[in-house]
Design an enzyme around this catalytic site. Structure first.
Site, PDB file in Angstrom:
ATOM      1  N   SER A 219       0.841  -1.189   0.000  1.00 36.19           N
ATOM      2  CA  SER A 219       0.000   0.000   0.000  1.00 36.19           C
ATOM      3  C   SER A 219       0.886   1.252   0.000  1.00 36.19           C
ATOM      4  O   SER A 219       1.690   1.426  -0.902  1.00 36.19           O
ATOM      5  CB  SER A 219      -0.969  -0.040   1.180  1.00 36.19           C
ATOM      6  N   GLU A 342      -9.109  -5.357  -4.324  1.00 38.70           N
ATOM      7  CA  GLU A 342      -8.551  -4.356  -3.409  1.00 38.70           C
ATOM      8  C   GLU A 342      -9.603  -3.368  -2.925  1.00 38.70           C
ATOM      9  O   GLU A 342      -9.618  -2.951  -1.773  1.00 38.70           O
ATOM     10  CB  GLU A 342      -7.440  -3.566  -4.117  1.00 38.70           C
ATOM     11  N   HIS A 437      -7.598  -5.694  -0.112  1.00 37.46           N
ATOM     12  CA  HIS A 437      -6.357  -4.987   0.220  1.00 37.46           C
ATOM     13  C   HIS A 437      -5.752  -5.551   1.502  1.00 37.46           C
ATOM     14  O   HIS A 437      -6.472  -5.779   2.484  1.00 37.46           O
ATOM     15  CB  HIS A 437      -6.688  -3.504   0.382  1.00 37.46           C
TER      16      HIS A 437
END
Length: 531
Positions: A219, A342, A437
């Protein structure tokens, strides 16, 4: 005989006295910049937690580039994580994973090391982890990032901290004026670079090879990896890079746009002036005198996407898409990848009406074209399209662009993955779900007991062992492949191939969601051309 005995005793007494004068340290005591540190050994790995790599960025050093470590006396007991950098805490939420943050402090520039070696001559590959959290949240102490399992497999693992939110990325005209380069902001990135320099100078003492360093992150950590790969300040500090759900390839604009467009220094300084006004500060001096807690009450200062790295012409020299197109970057071996769903973490609900508004707001005159690849025939389809827009604009398109550009202009290895492993239930009765995610992190670290008690199966554990082998092989040689493993082919062009990870298996597949990515490529090209 008597004379010999007396002389021998005299020598022995001298040796004993000398020995008493010399400090005696445990086998896991290591000398580093600043002093001595002592770790804790368990399961064949010694962990050193909370080693300072820079001076505390407090007082007059708030919003300054990281300064050299302040030396300490005696032996630092490196057995506990340091406090996390100031942030808003979200306890017990799977989306943030802040499960091990017990305290916070501006004095937070510390790193952690896991090593299976005692000898400085071992020269093991080094893996440096950069945590995510939208540049506003997270810490190296999060249990998902424990480096024990990776280190057991013959690598030295390092996790680092960096300043977050307004503490790490505030730009302001006064701050720029006091800087020799005439810039401000990006202190969090400078922290990462300082940590990498510390690793280069000190990691040999822990059995690591300073000439074989892999940076990896997820991320915002993956975006950081991307930025470090483009920054001239990081040149030579690492040889390989792994980005999990991250990349910085959106156009540069005066005003930051979500998590896609980074802003120029002038726009960031305007943001900083507005922040100072909200804080009731007439100068940077007044801001530096304020307690950190006051900033944490400001929504923008602690929100993911609020304060962010900027294109300052120094740390980030230009639009990264353009830099890569011109071959102006640190050309190192890379693994780049994303997860299949995600956006589900960030978009809990949406309907057809929401999608229609989002398409117009996001793509303007190209909204009709966007609707062809992000349809909304009913509310369920619309929900997934909204999630896919988030996935593709923030994670998938930047990652795909990175791989495509480096394959064209670089010479190093480029490997791409697509993580689509269904996740087991978190509690009794919850269904299996697609990979959102952060889901790949536990597989990479081999930490199958964390992440809010997912009931990982034996198949999950086998997949984790396989992914760890790929990551570790890559850290050793810049290539994840090794005899006995399914071959991971290099990315060749915009259509792939990429390593698909699903149902406990890995296999080569074409680039997923290519139609959406090609549309976004066309859209972002139009944005870049209009600047």
């Amino acid at each position: 005989m008597k004379l010999w005995y007396e002389k021998s005793m005299s020598v022995l007494v001298v040796l004993l006295l000398l020995n008493l004068m010399l400090p005696v340290y445990a086998a896991d005591t290591v000398k580093v910049e600043g002093g001595l540190v002592e770790g804790v050994a368990a399961s064949g790995v010694t962990a050193y937690k909370g080693i300072p790599f820079a001076a505390p960025p407090i007082g007059k050093l708030r919003w300054k580039a990281p300064q050299p470590v302040v030396p300490w006396s005696g032996v630092l007991q490196a057995n506990e994580f340091a406090p996390a950098c100031p942030q808003q805490i979200y306890p017990n939420t799977a989306s943030m994973n802040n499960d091990n943050i017990k305290e916070m402090s501006e004095d937070c520039l510390y790193l952690n090391i896991w090593t299976p070696e005692k000898s400085a001559a071992a020269k093991l590959p080094v893996m440096v982890w950069i945590h995510g959290g939208g540049f506003a949240l997270g810490a190296s102490s999060v249990s998902n990032y424990e480096g024990l399992e990776l280190a057991k497999n013959g690598v030295v693992v390092v996790s680092i901290a960096y300043r977050l939110g307004a503490f790490g990325f505030l730009a302001h005209p006064e701050l720029s004026a006091e800087n020799q380069a005439g810039i401000s902001g990006n202190y969090g990135l400078l922290d990462q670079i300082a940590a990498l320099k510390w690793v280069k100078h000190n990691i040999a003492a822990f059995g690591g090879d300073s000439a074989n360093v892999t940076i990896f992150g997820e991320s915002a950590g993956g975006i950081s990896v991307s930025m470090l790969c483009a920054s001239p300040l990081a040149k030579g500090l690492f040889q390989h890079a792994i980005s999990q759900s991250g990349g910085n390839f959106g156009p540069v604009k005066k005003v930051k746009g979500g998590n896609v467009y980074i802003q120029r220094l002038d726009g960031a300084q305007a943001q900083g002036l507005a922040f100072a006004q909200r804080m009731g500060a007439k100068s940077v001096a007044e801001l530096r005198d304020m307690p950190a807690e006051k900033f944490l009450k400001d929504t923008e200062a602690v929100t993911m996407g609020g304060f962010w790295p900027i294109c300052d012409g120094y740390v980030i020299t230009d639009d990264q898409y353009k830099l890569y197109a011109q071959g102006k970057y640190n050309d190192v071996d890379v693994i780049i990848g994303t997860n299949s769903n995600e956006g589900a973490m960030f978009v809990p609900s949406a309907n057809s009406e929401h999608l229609t508004g989002l398409l117009k707001q996001s793509f303007g005159s190209m909204a009709e074209q966007a609707q062809k690849v992000y349809p909304g025939t009913d509310d369920a389809v619309a929900l997934q399209s909204v999630r896919n827009i988030f996935r593709d604009t923030v994670f998938a398109w930047p990652s795909w662009s990175w791989a495509k550009l480096q394959r064209k202009t670089g010479k190093s290895n480029v490997f791409v993955y697509y993580f689509d492993q269904q996740q087991p239930p978190m509690q009794q009765g919850t269904p299996l779900r697609s990979a959102i995610h952060t889901d790949e992190i536990n597989y990479v670290f081999g930490n199958m007991v964390h992440n809010f008690n997912y009931k990982y199966t034996d198949a999950d554990k086998k997949l984790s062992a396989l992914m760890m082998k790929y990551w570790i092989n890559f850290a050793k040689t810049g290539n994840p492949n090794k005899p006995g493993l399914p071959e991971w082919e290099q990315f060749k062009n915009s259509a792939g191939p990429v390593l698909g990870i699903r149902s406990g298996r890995v296999y080569m597949i074409p680039q997923p969601n290519l139609g959406q990515l090609e549309f976004l490529d066309k859209y972002f090209r139009s944005v870049r051309d209009s600047e």
